[in-house]
Design an enzyme around this catalytic site. Structure first.
Site, PDB file in Angstrom:
ATOM      1  N   ASN A   9     -22.521   0.981   7.927  1.00 32.28           N
ATOM      2  CA  ASN A   9     -21.419   1.030   8.891  1.00 32.28           C
ATOM      3  C   ASN A   9     -20.789   2.419   8.783  1.00 32.28           C
ATOM      4  O   ASN A   9     -20.077   2.701   7.831  1.00 32.28           O
ATOM      5  CB  ASN A   9     -20.404  -0.071   8.539  1.00 32.28           C
ATOM      6  CG  ASN A   9     -19.134   0.016   9.374  1.00 32.28           C
ATOM      7  OD1 ASN A   9     -19.065   0.780  10.339  1.00 32.28           O
ATOM      8  ND2 ASN A   9     -18.137  -0.757   9.000  1.00 32.28           N
ATOM      9  N   TRP A  10     -21.097   3.259   9.772  1.00 29.86           N
ATOM     10  CA  TRP A  10     -20.635   4.660   9.701  1.00 29.86           C
ATOM     11  C   TRP A  10     -19.164   4.799  10.097  1.00 29.86           C
ATOM     12  O   TRP A  10     -18.601   5.883  10.024  1.00 29.86           O
ATOM     13  CB  TRP A  10     -21.508   5.547  10.572  1.00 29.86           C
ATOM     14  CG  TRP A  10     -22.944   5.656  10.112  1.00 29.86           C
ATOM     15  CD1 TRP A  10     -23.528   5.018   9.045  1.00 29.86           C
ATOM     16  CD2 TRP A  10     -23.984   6.462  10.695  1.00 29.86           C
ATOM     17  NE1 TRP A  10     -24.843   5.373   8.933  1.00 29.86           N
ATOM     18  CE2 TRP A  10     -25.159   6.255   9.935  1.00 29.86           C
ATOM     19  CE3 TRP A  10     -24.031   7.328  11.793  1.00 29.86           C
ATOM     20  CZ2 TRP A  10     -26.369   6.896  10.234  1.00 29.86           C
ATOM     21  CZ3 TRP A  10     -25.241   7.971  12.103  1.00 29.86           C
ATOM     22  CH2 TRP A  10     -26.387   7.760  11.322  1.00 29.86           C
ATOM     23  N   LYS A  11     -18.579   3.711  10.570  1.00 26.94           N
ATOM     24  CA  LYS A  11     -17.167   3.714  10.985  1.00 26.94           C
ATOM     25  C   LYS A  11     -16.893   4.898  11.927  1.00 26.94           C
ATOM     26  O   LYS A  11     -17.750   5.241  12.738  1.00 26.94           O
ATOM     27  CB  LYS A  11     -16.262   3.729   9.752  1.00 26.94           C
ATOM     28  CG  LYS A  11     -16.611   2.605   8.777  1.00 26.94           C
ATOM     29  CD  LYS A  11     -15.557   2.348   7.754  1.00 26.94           C
ATOM     30  CE  LYS A  11     -16.040   1.234   6.822  1.00 26.94           C
ATOM     31  NZ  LYS A  11     -15.033   0.790   5.868  1.00 26.94           N
ATOM     32  N   HIS A  95     -14.958  -7.178  11.746  1.00 30.34           N
ATOM     33  CA  HIS A  95     -14.718  -6.326  10.575  1.00 30.34           C
ATOM     34  C   HIS A  95     -13.230  -6.336  10.224  1.00 30.34           C
ATOM     35  O   HIS A  95     -12.378  -6.383  11.124  1.00 30.34           O
ATOM     36  CB  HIS A  95     -15.185  -4.897  10.865  1.00 30.34           C
ATOM     37  CG  HIS A  95     -15.214  -4.056   9.629  1.00 30.34           C
ATOM     38  ND1 HIS A  95     -14.082  -3.467   9.120  1.00 30.34           N
ATOM     39  CD2 HIS A  95     -16.217  -3.749   8.781  1.00 30.34           C
ATOM     40  CE1 HIS A  95     -14.396  -2.817   8.014  1.00 30.34           C
ATOM     41  NE2 HIS A  95     -15.688  -2.974   7.781  1.00 30.34           N
ATOM     42  N   GLU A  97     -11.249  -4.121   9.370  1.00 31.98           N
ATOM     43  CA  GLU A  97     -10.422  -3.059   9.964  1.00 31.98           C
ATOM     44  C   GLU A  97     -10.008  -3.427  11.383  1.00 31.98           C
ATOM     45  O   GLU A  97      -8.928  -3.053  11.839  1.00 31.98           O
ATOM     46  CB  GLU A  97     -11.187  -1.722   9.894  1.00 31.98           C
ATOM     47  CG  GLU A  97     -11.192  -1.186   8.474  1.00 31.98           C
ATOM     48  CD  GLU A  97     -12.409  -0.359   8.105  1.00 31.98           C
ATOM     49  OE1 GLU A  97     -13.137   0.101   8.997  1.00 31.98           O
ATOM     50  OE2 GLU A  97     -12.621  -0.185   6.884  1.00 31.98           O
ATOM     51  N   GLU A 169     -16.958  -9.623   3.103  1.00 32.50           N
ATOM     52  CA  GLU A 169     -16.335  -8.340   2.820  1.00 32.50           C
ATOM     53  C   GLU A 169     -14.882  -8.557   2.401  1.00 32.50           C
ATOM     54  O   GLU A 169     -13.987  -8.611   3.264  1.00 32.50           O
ATOM     55  CB  GLU A 169     -16.378  -7.450   4.062  1.00 32.50           C
ATOM     56  CG  GLU A 169     -17.772  -7.080   4.501  1.00 32.50           C
ATOM     57  CD  GLU A 169     -17.811  -5.679   5.082  1.00 32.50           C
ATOM     58  OE1 GLU A 169     -18.646  -4.891   4.650  1.00 32.50           O
ATOM     59  OE2 GLU A 169     -16.988  -5.370   5.955  1.00 32.50           O
ATOM     60  N   GLY A 175     -13.578   0.262   1.005  1.00 38.08           N
ATOM     61  CA  GLY A 175     -13.098   1.643   0.975  1.00 38.08           C
ATOM     62  C   GLY A 175     -12.160   1.941  -0.168  1.00 38.08           C
ATOM     63  O   GLY A 175     -11.513   2.995  -0.184  1.00 38.08           O
ATOM     64  N   SER A 215     -17.219  -1.308  -1.066  1.00 31.55           N
ATOM     65  CA  SER A 215     -17.458  -0.337  -2.143  1.00 31.55           C
ATOM     66  C   SER A 215     -18.809  -0.545  -2.820  1.00 31.55           C
ATOM     67  O   SER A 215     -18.926  -0.368  -4.033  1.00 31.55           O
ATOM     68  CB  SER A 215     -16.320  -0.365  -3.167  1.00 31.55           C
ATOM     69  OG  SER A 215     -15.097   0.011  -2.550  1.00 31.55           O
ATOM     70  N   GLY A 236     -20.304   0.891   3.764  1.00 34.67           N
ATOM     71  CA  GLY A 236     -19.482   1.843   4.499  1.00 34.67           C
ATOM     72  C   GLY A 236     -19.689   3.244   3.957  1.00 34.67           C
ATOM     73  O   GLY A 236     -20.655   3.928   4.295  1.00 34.67           O
ATOM     74  N   GLY A 237     -18.790   3.674   3.077  1.00 32.27           N
ATOM     75  CA  GLY A 237     -18.785   5.050   2.577  1.00 32.27           C
ATOM     76  C   GLY A 237     -20.147   5.559   2.123  1.00 32.27           C
ATOM     77  O   GLY A 237     -20.561   6.662   2.512  1.00 32.27           O
TER      78      GLY A 237
HETATM   79  P1  PGA Z   1     -17.144   0.521   2.035  1.00 34.27           P
HETATM   80  O1  PGA Z   1     -17.049  -0.202   3.458  1.00 34.27           O
HETATM   81  O2  PGA Z   1     -18.566   0.370   1.555  1.00 34.27           O
HETATM   82  O3  PGA Z   1     -16.751   1.934   2.285  1.00 34.27           O
HETATM   83  O4  PGA Z   1     -16.177  -0.192   1.125  1.00 34.27           O
HETATM   84  C1  PGA Z   1     -17.718  -1.414   3.720  1.00 34.27           C
HETATM   85  C2  PGA Z   1     -17.449  -1.848   5.132  1.00 34.27           C
HETATM   86  O5  PGA Z   1     -16.356  -1.598   5.656  1.00 34.27           O
HETATM   87  O6  PGA Z   1     -18.320  -2.456   5.775  1.00 34.27           O
END
Ligand code: PGA
Length: 255
Positions: A9-11, A95, A97, A169, A175, A215, A236-237
């Site tokens: 997930n490149w956000k 998600h 977010e 998640e 994050g 994470s 994500g990251g």
């Molecule tokens: P993260 O994000 O690996 O940076 O914690 C995961 C996600 O939001 O899917």
């Protein structure tokens, strides 16, 4: 046997240059590997560019969001068929977010799940509790509510496990650098599978991919992915760095 699924997930990160380089490096690293399913979810403006690089590879393409209507006067929104049209097979739905920063409700997320499935796009439905909810022993109740309401009116079918992915998640792990322990991830994923069995039947639940996200990094991926009910990761990251992402993909292969 569930084939693990690792999705990036490149956000709201990357640009046209870095997105193409990242996609090319992931395509090269995955090669013809078929013991794991891999996908990347770039921001909307780069979907077609990245899709062109993924073309003919084993790496799938996903959107990060969509609007649950076929078309219409919805300024700024993108439909499931548009995502399919630019080469997507997947879309992230629910998600945290979007739930917490953009106020998306379980009912709205349910509309998105159903719209994606109806269009032939595979939703990756994210569920997860906040830190406050975990500390108040609400984790199971929150997961059950998000899963039940997110999948309301989704009929079970023999191939539903191929159309739908669940991602656990925990909000406090996303994050933050503070991942769930392997035992916490296993407990939550096993709970989700038991609820899926109630809602959709045991056969579907047993075949459904349930990822972990929050994470996930090269140094914790193996211990998380070795859990019996953790069938992959939504990253994500670490998905913005090809070496890190491919290390997580390797951990999924070796599980
Ligand atoms: P993260 O994000 O690996 O940076 O914690 C995961 C996600 O939001 O899917």
């Amino acid at each position: 046997m569930r084939t693990p699924f690792v999705a990036g997930n490149w956000k709201m990160f990357s640009n046209s240059d870095s997105a193409q380089k990242l996609a090319a490096a992931i395509v090269a690293g995955v090669g013809k590997e078929d013991r794991v399913r891999v996908a990347v979810c770039p921001p909307f403006p780069y979907l077609a560019l990245v899709g062109a690089i993924l073309n003919g590879s084993r790496v799938g393409l996903g959107g990060q969001n969509h609007y649950p209507e076929k078309e219409g006067a919805f300024t700024g929104e993108v439909s499931p068929s548009m995502l399919l049209d630019v080469g997507c097979q997947y879309v992230i739905v629910g998600h945290s977010e979007r739930r917490h920063k953009l106020g998306e409700s379980d009912a709205f997320i349910n509309r998105k799940v159903k719209a994606a499935l109806a269009a032939g796009l595979r939703p990756i439905l994210c569920v997860g509790e906040t830190l406050e909810e975990r500390e108040a022993n609400q984790t199971a109740a929150v997961l059950q509510r998000q899963l039940t309401q997110g999948l309301a009116d989704v009929p079970s079918s023999a191939d539903l496990h191929e159309q739908l992915v669940i991602a656990y998640e925990p909000v406090w792990a996303i994050g933050t650098g503070c991942n769930a322990t392997p035992a916490q991830a296993q407990e939550a994923n096993a709970f989700l599978r038991s609820r899926l069995a109630e809602q959709l039947g045991r056969a579907t639940a047993d075949q459904m991919i349930i990822q972990y996200g929050g994470s996930t990094k090269p140094d914790n991926a193996a211990s998380l992915l070795n859990q019996p009910d953790v069938d992959g990761a939504l990253v994500g990251g670490a998905s913005l760095n090809a070496v890190q992402f491919l290390t997580i993909v390797q951990a999924a292969i070796r599980r």
